[in-house]
Design an enzyme around this catalytic site. Structure first.
Site, PDB file in Angstrom:
ATOM      1  N   THR A  33       0.840  -1.204   0.000  1.00 43.87           N
ATOM      2  CA  THR A  33       0.000   0.000   0.000  1.00 43.87           C
ATOM      3  C   THR A  33       0.871   1.248   0.000  1.00 43.87           C
ATOM      4  OG1 THR A  33      -1.707  -1.182   1.205  1.00 43.87           O
ATOM      5  CG2 THR A  33      -1.769   1.217   1.369  1.00 43.87           C
ATOM      6  N   GLY A  34       0.371   2.323  -0.642  1.00 41.65           N
ATOM      7  CA  GLY A  34       1.090   3.601  -0.617  1.00 41.65           C
ATOM      8  C   GLY A  34       1.417   4.082  -2.015  1.00 41.65           C
ATOM      9  N   THR A  36       4.385   4.516  -3.403  1.00 44.54           N
ATOM     10  CA  THR A  36       5.508   3.848  -4.081  1.00 44.54           C
ATOM     11  C   THR A  36       5.054   2.512  -4.662  1.00 44.54           C
ATOM     12  OG1 THR A  36       6.854   4.819  -2.324  1.00 44.54           O
ATOM     13  CG2 THR A  36       7.971   3.323  -3.852  1.00 44.54           C
ATOM     14  N   ASP A  90       6.383  -3.905  -0.559  1.00 43.40           N
ATOM     15  CA  ASP A  90       5.631  -2.915   0.214  1.00 43.40           C
ATOM     16  C   ASP A  90       6.512  -1.698   0.500  1.00 43.40           C
ATOM     17  OD1 ASP A  90       3.494  -1.832   1.592  1.00 43.40           O
ATOM     18  OD2 ASP A  90       3.153  -3.613   2.813  1.00 43.40           O
ATOM     19  N   ASP A  93       7.674   3.868   6.016  1.00 47.43           N
ATOM     20  CA  ASP A  93       7.808   5.275   6.413  1.00 47.43           C
ATOM     21  C   ASP A  93       9.181   5.550   7.003  1.00 47.43           C
ATOM     22  OD1 ASP A  93       5.033   6.061   5.765  1.00 47.43           O
ATOM     23  OD2 ASP A  93       4.615   4.485   7.207  1.00 47.43           O
ATOM     24  N   LYS A 103       5.834   1.321   9.577  1.00 45.48           N
ATOM     25  CA  LYS A 103       4.869   1.396   8.489  1.00 45.48           C
ATOM     26  C   LYS A 103       3.525   1.875   9.043  1.00 45.48           C
ATOM     27  CE  LYS A 103       4.414  -1.889   5.545  1.00 45.48           C
ATOM     28  NZ  LYS A 103       4.156  -0.834   4.544  1.00 45.48           N
ATOM     29  N   GLY A 105       1.747   4.630   7.425  1.00 45.14           N
ATOM     30  CA  GLY A 105       1.421   5.992   6.981  1.00 45.14           C
ATOM     31  C   GLY A 105       0.091   6.037   6.250  1.00 45.14           C
ATOM     32  N   GLY A 106      -0.302   4.913   5.660  1.00 44.58           N
ATOM     33  CA  GLY A 106      -1.589   4.831   4.966  1.00 44.58           C
ATOM     34  C   GLY A 106      -2.624   4.077   5.784  1.00 44.58           C
ATOM     35  N   GLU A 112      -0.937  -5.185   6.057  1.00 41.29           N
ATOM     36  CA  GLU A 112       0.424  -5.262   5.492  1.00 41.29           C
ATOM     37  C   GLU A 112       1.265  -6.248   6.295  1.00 41.29           C
ATOM     38  OE1 GLU A 112       1.149  -0.848   3.607  1.00 41.29           O
ATOM     39  OE2 GLU A 112       1.293  -1.037   5.765  1.00 41.29           O
TER      40      GLU A 112
HETATM   41  C1  5RP Z   1       0.780   2.258   4.371  1.00 42.24           C
HETATM   42  C2  5RP Z   1       2.255   2.134   4.450  1.00 42.24           C
HETATM   43  C3  5RP Z   1       3.037   2.649   3.280  1.00 42.24           C
HETATM   44  O1  5RP Z   1       3.724   1.578   2.711  1.00 42.24           O
HETATM   45  C4  5RP Z   1       3.982   3.712   3.759  1.00 42.24           C
HETATM   46  O2  5RP Z   1       3.217   4.739   4.387  1.00 42.24           O
HETATM   47  C5  5RP Z   1       4.819   4.300   2.628  1.00 42.24           C
HETATM   48  O3  5RP Z   1       3.982   5.002   1.746  1.00 42.24           O
HETATM   49  P1  5RP Z   1       4.544   5.814   0.492  1.00 42.24           P
HETATM   50  O4  5RP Z   1       5.112   4.799  -0.463  1.00 42.24           O
HETATM   51  O5  5RP Z   1       3.333   6.528  -0.034  1.00 42.24           O
HETATM   52  O6  5RP Z   1       5.598   6.769   0.987  1.00 42.24           O
HETATM   53  O7  5RP Z   1       2.829   1.637   5.393  1.00 42.24           O
HETATM   54  O8  5RP Z   1       0.165   1.874   5.560  1.00 42.24           O
END
Ligand code: 5RP
Length: 236
Positions: A33-34, A36, A90, A93, A103, A105-106, A112
């Site tokens: 998720t996210g 990237t 995956d 953060d 992890k 951030g989303g 995950e």
């Molecule tokens: C979601 C996560 C994401 O993988 C993490 O926040 C990184 O996100 P991004 O690739 O948008 O920087 O842990 O819960």
């Protein structure tokens, strides 16, 4: 570098593609998720479309990953239908030198963690801003909490030395609600000296479903960097 293009976006694209290139035909793939891993999912779809990659099935770690996988034509399955996951890709953060992670951030860290820990190979994709000497340097630890337990959990977290803050929605009044219908508390610690111990202590609080500290599970970190104006991918 392409004029006017955000360098962070370029790093994310490059590293997302590099991870998608490592996926082999006939495998079961955990889809992270996210922003990237959104590129990883897109590039996996491109490889399937071109015929270069065949017969993969994805296990999404969130509603976001599920929607993207459908958009890019990646067939999906569930953990009830398979007995293993070959590879999971995956984002993160924060990544420390031992490849431990923060992890969530989303707000997707619970699913995950389930998917990433089951994978035979777990690859993390980040841009270089996510690399830290010590976890908690800049990012708070996300903790998913069952709604009726929010107040006692926040008090228990304070006793552990953390500063909890209920995550609020953006363009939505009230708190963020996870894919499981729970809330997220972001916890700032002055210093995380023992991530493995903190991960266990947080999860031992009644009402906590899961926290975003991942210890000893990452096999490989792919890091997107900009060198001489061009995005490159390094391995950790
Ligand atoms: C979601 C996560 C994401 O993988 C993490 O926040 C990184 O996100 P991004 O690739 O948008 O920087 O842990 O819960």
């Amino acid at each position: 570098m392409t004029a006017g293009v955000d360098p962070v976006k370029l790093m994310k694209q490059e590293v997302g593609k590099a991870a998608a290139d490592r996926v082999q035909s006939g495998t079961i793939v955990g889809l992270g998720t996210g922003s990237t891993t959104a590129y990883t999912i897109q590039f996996l779809g491109d490889r399937l479309k071109s015929g270069e990659l065949k017969d993969i099935v994805g296990i999404p770690t969130s509603f976001q990953a599920e929607v993207l996988a459908k958009q890019y034509g990646i067939p999906l399955t569930t953990l009830d239908a398979v007995d293993h996951i070959d590879i999971a890709i995956d984002g993160a953060d924060e990544v420390d030198p031992q490849k431990n992670l923060i992890k969530g951030g989303g707000a997707a860290h619970t699913r995950e963690k389930i998917v990433d820990y089951l994978a035979d190979q777990f690859i993390v994709v980040v841009d270089s801003s996510k690399i830290v000497d010590r976890l908690g340097s800049s990012f708070a630890v996300p903790v998913e909490v069952i709604p009726m337990a929010i107040s006692p959990v926040m008090r228990a977290i304070e006793k552990l030395g953390g500063k909890p803050e209920l995550r609020m929605g953006v363009k939505k009044a009230g708190p963020v609600i996870t894919d499981q219908g729970n809330m997220v508390v972001d916890v700032k610690f002055d210093s995380i000296d023992d991530p493995a111990n903190l991960e266990k202590s947080l999860n031992n609080i009644p009402g906590v479903l899961e926290n975003g500290i991942f210890v000893g599970v990452t096999d490989l970190v792919l890091i997107g960097e900009v060198q001489d104006g061009k995005p490159v991918v390094k391995e950790m």
